[in-house]
Design an enzyme around this catalytic site. Structure first.
Site, short mmCIF file in Angstrom:
data_model
loop_
_atom_site.label_atom_id
_atom_site.label_comp_id
_atom_site.label_asym_id
_atom_site.label_seq_id
_atom_site.Cartn_x
_atom_site.Cartn_y
_atom_site.Cartn_z
N GLU A 44 -6.72 3.88 -5.49
CA GLU A 44 -7.97 4.15 -4.77
C GLU A 44 -8.33 5.31 -5.00
O GLU A 44 -7.77 6.36 -5.07
CB GLU A 44 -7.69 4.02 -3.33
CG GLU A 44 -8.88 4.14 -2.59
CD GLU A 44 -8.69 4.72 -1.05
OE1 GLU A 44 -9.62 4.30 -0.11
OE2 GLU A 44 -7.74 5.33 -0.88
N ASP A 98 0.78 -1.15 -0.03
CA ASP A 98 -0.11 -0.13 0.21
C ASP A 98 1.07 1.15 -0.02
O ASP A 98 1.74 1.45 0.79
CB ASP A 98 -0.98 0.03 1.07
CG ASP A 98 -2.29 0.65 1.10
OD1 ASP A 98 -2.15 1.47 0.29
OD2 ASP A 98 -3.24 0.13 1.92
N ASP A 157 -2.99 4.32 -2.59
CA ASP A 157 -3.89 5.13 -1.60
C ASP A 157 -4.31 6.47 -2.30
O ASP A 157 -3.62 7.59 -2.75
CB ASP A 157 -3.21 5.52 -0.25
CG ASP A 157 -4.38 5.84 0.88
OD1 ASP A 157 -4.97 5.08 1.24
OD2 ASP A 157 -3.94 7.03 1.39
N HIS A 159 -10.98 -2.22 4.71
CA HIS A 159 -10.68 -1.66 6.13
C HIS A 159 -11.26 -0.40 6.40
O HIS A 159 -11.44 0.06 7.52
CB HIS A 159 -9.28 -1.58 6.48
CG HIS A 159 -8.44 -0.36 5.53
ND1 HIS A 159 -8.66 -0.77 4.01
CD2 HIS A 159 -8.15 0.67 5.77
CE1 HIS A 159 -8.10 0.39 3.62
NE2 HIS A 159 -7.76 1.37 4.55
N ASP A 160 -12.26 0.36 5.59
CA ASP A 160 -12.75 1.48 5.74
C ASP A 160 -14.15 1.26 5.74
O ASP A 160 -15.05 2.16 5.96
CB ASP A 160 -12.39 2.54 4.62
CG ASP A 160 -10.89 2.81 4.67
OD1 ASP A 160 -10.22 2.96 5.57
OD2 ASP A 160 -10.33 3.26 3.47
C1 GLC Z 1 -7.48 5.83 2.32
C2 GLC Z 1 -7.57 4.63 3.30
C3 GLC Z 1 -7.85 5.09 4.79
C4 GLC Z 1 -6.90 6.31 5.07
C5 GLC Z 1 -7.18 7.42 4.00
C6 GLC Z 1 -5.86 8.37 4.21
O1 GLC Z 1 -8.98 6.16 2.19
O2 GLC Z 1 -8.19 3.48 2.69
O3 GLC Z 1 -7.88 4.06 5.48
O4 GLC Z 1 -7.52 6.51 6.42
O5 GLC Z 1 -7.06 6.71 2.80
O6 GLC Z 1 -4.62 7.78 3.97
#
Ligand code: GLC
Length: 544
Positions: free
Chosen positions: A245, A95, A194, A319-320
């Site tokens: 993402e 990641d 990310d 995880h979110d």
């Molecule tokens: C993404 C991650 C999340 C994190 C955010 C900031 O959305 O999946 O867990 O808090 O980015 O890095």
């Protein structure tokens, strides 16, 4: 490595397996569970950040991109994990958090000390009159998106401890390529980037009078140029699998991010289908999900991405996100049926499916009964924001029970012993109370468990080209309880039909004279004349 035939297993290391008994998952814990992952059949594991970090955002606040956080182990442990995975033919996806760093990162510390070189790695702007922030943008974790230092502010789209990086600066980009080079040299061939569609910020910083500011920096004007450069300078030199993402993105942009001719990424995560239970776009509300909208979004993304030769990551959980079986299914009475129905929907679609740890055994939301059980920085910020809006603790508890990211982060339920077999001591976050009945050990013992259904889906994608490469066509679009689609490849046709409710649903299948079941979550189909009758959360895929 053909990512169209692949399924990725996401590991949240701090909640996966604790080998050294400190209540915190670690790399040796992951190594000890590789046989389990191999048994499931996933070809790749995505590890959320394991780098040195103050852990304000559980590792998404990186302080050193090329070292392992001691909580997780050492670089030697990582190399061992990497070798063990290689032996089993499992790829590792790391990641990479390059929209921001931790405020503890030495670049930011040097910037704060006044070093011009490092100040230009971040986005500092003079404060407005009265020491006010430069714009009214809202942070994704609540509150204004600017942190104050002296008479200026720095941008943080996430927590105040996560300053945004300035991608305009070629020297910063070069640092990022060097970090990528470090992991590529270690043989890593998978990367998840990310919130990577937020890296291109606008030239002018202005107030947003109609929104929270995101329209100024989401899919920004130089983002495709940056990704092409990142690809060319780093992972594009090897055969890699990459996923970006994408926050609040568009289909048009996702096609560009993932169309192979663009040389950007292999695929994209988008989240529109996971906002169908937000009231007027507000995550911190409690409403039933809008099924018609969910269907419309899934069908549209599937069809449009195919048209533009883009590629989706398909998923319900990470995880979110709250646990899908609690959110879109029925985690008590129809636990098996709804978990397997949801899996059927995304595993037979066009795209690369992602399984989030515990999803394969039907892990549910946390169902904490105290606000103090919540540990996530976003939840903690929102408890205060919701209180300030006048909400009482019970109301807040109900919203968090549905929406908190901690729903996904409770320790993996391995067995029915203390702490669910995750740790020999008190875990950093409480275990969900249902671990005695929902756990990996009992799932493995029962050939009819959710685990084996996932395993079959994962294997079908590897063996059937129609799942990996077939076209996609929505079916019975107007049906109020069923989501269905047709996959076609050469002269093969695979029809997938899924009931999203406890109530029985019927569909007219008279146009299909012969059919042959491929996979289903009840023992046999109920057919009455031309009608297929689907029981609660029934799912079936059939050759027609
Ligand atoms: C993404 C991650 C999340 C994190 C955010 C900031 O959305 O999946 O867990 O808090 O980015 O890095």
């Amino acid at each position: 490595m053909d990512f169209k035939k692949m399924t990725v297993y996401q590991i949240y290391p701090r909640s996966f397996m604790d080998a050294n008994g400190d209540g915190f998952g670690d790399l040796q814990g992951i190594i000890s569970k590789l046989d389990y992952i191999e048994k499931l059949g996933t070809d790749c594991i995505w590890l959320t950040p394991i780098y040195i970090s103050p852990q304000r955002d559980n590792g998404y606040d990186v302080a050193d991109y090329c070292s392992i956080d001691p909580r997780y182990g050492t670089m030697a442990d990582f190399d061992e994990l990497s070798a063990q995975c290689k032996k089993r033919g499992i790829a590792i996806m790391l990641d990479m958090v390059f929209n921001h760093t931790s405020a503890d990162h030495k670049w930011f510390q040097q910037a704060l000390a006044g070093d011009e070189k490092y100040r230009d790695y971040y986005i500092f702007k003079p404060s407005r009159e009265g020491g006010e922030p430069p714009t009214n943008w809202v942070s994704k974790f609540g509150g204004n998106a600017w942190g104050k230092v002296g008479d200026e502010h720095y941008l943080h789209l996430f927590d105040v401890s996560q300053p945004d990086l300035n991608w305009e600066n070629p020297a910063l980009r070069r640092e990022i390529y060097d970090i990528m080079g470090f992991w590529l040299a270690k043989g890593i061939r998978g990367f998840r980037f990310d919130v990577v569609n937020l890296i291109s910020k606008p030239e002018v910083y202005e107030d947003d009078h109609i929104g929270d500011g995101r329209r100024f920096y989401t899919d920004g004007s130089r983002v495709h140029e940056y990704l092409k450069e990142l690809n060319k300078e780093t992972f594009g030199k090897y055969e890699c699998i990459t996923v970006g993402e994408m926050s609040s993105t568009s289909i048009e942009n996702c096609i560009k991010y993932s169309n192979p001719a663009e040389n950007e990424l292999s695929m994209t995560f988008s989240f529109h289908h996971l906002k169908v239970d937000y009231k007027d776009g507000d995550k911190w509300s409690n409403i039933p999900f809008d099924f018609a909208e969910l269907k419309r979004l899934l069908h549209t993304w599937q069809a449009e991405m195919a048209k533009g030769d883009g590629w989706n990551a398909t998923f319900w959980c990470n995880h979110d996100q709250p646990r899908a079986v609690s959110r879109f299914g029925c985690d008590r009475k129809y636990h098996y049926q709804s978990a397997t129905m949801l899996a059927t929907v995304i595993h037979l679609m066009r795209g690369t499916p992602y399984v989030y740890q515990g999803e394969e055994i039907g892990m549910t939301n946390a169902y904490f009964d105290k606000l103090s059980d919540y540990m996530d920085v976003e939840s903690i910020n929102y408890i205060e924001i919701l209180r300030a809006e006048g909400k009482g603790d019970n109301e807040i508890l109900a919203v968090l029970a549905a929406k908190s990211r901690d729903n996904a982060r409770t320790p993996m339920q391995w067995d029915n012993t203390v702490s669910a077999g995750f740790s020999t001591s008190q875990p950093w976050l409480s275990v969900a109370k249902n671990y005695e009945s929902i756990n990996a050990a009992s799932a493995l013992e029962n050939r009819n468990s959710i685990f084996y259904y996932y395993r079959e889906l994962i294997n079908l994608r590897k063996t059937l080209d129609i799942i990996a490469y077939g076209s996609y066509r929505p079916m019975w679009q107007e049906h109020s309880g069923v989501l269905a689609y047709m996959r076609e490849y050469g002269d093969e046709r695979l029809l997938v039909i899924c009931n999203f409710y406890t109530d029985e649903q019927t569909v007219d299948i008279s146009e299909f004279k012969d059919f042959d079941n491929l996979i289903m979550n009840y023992d046999e189909l109920q057919i009455d004349g031309d009608m297929l009758k689907l029981r609660g959360y029934e799912a079936v895929a059939m050759w027609v």
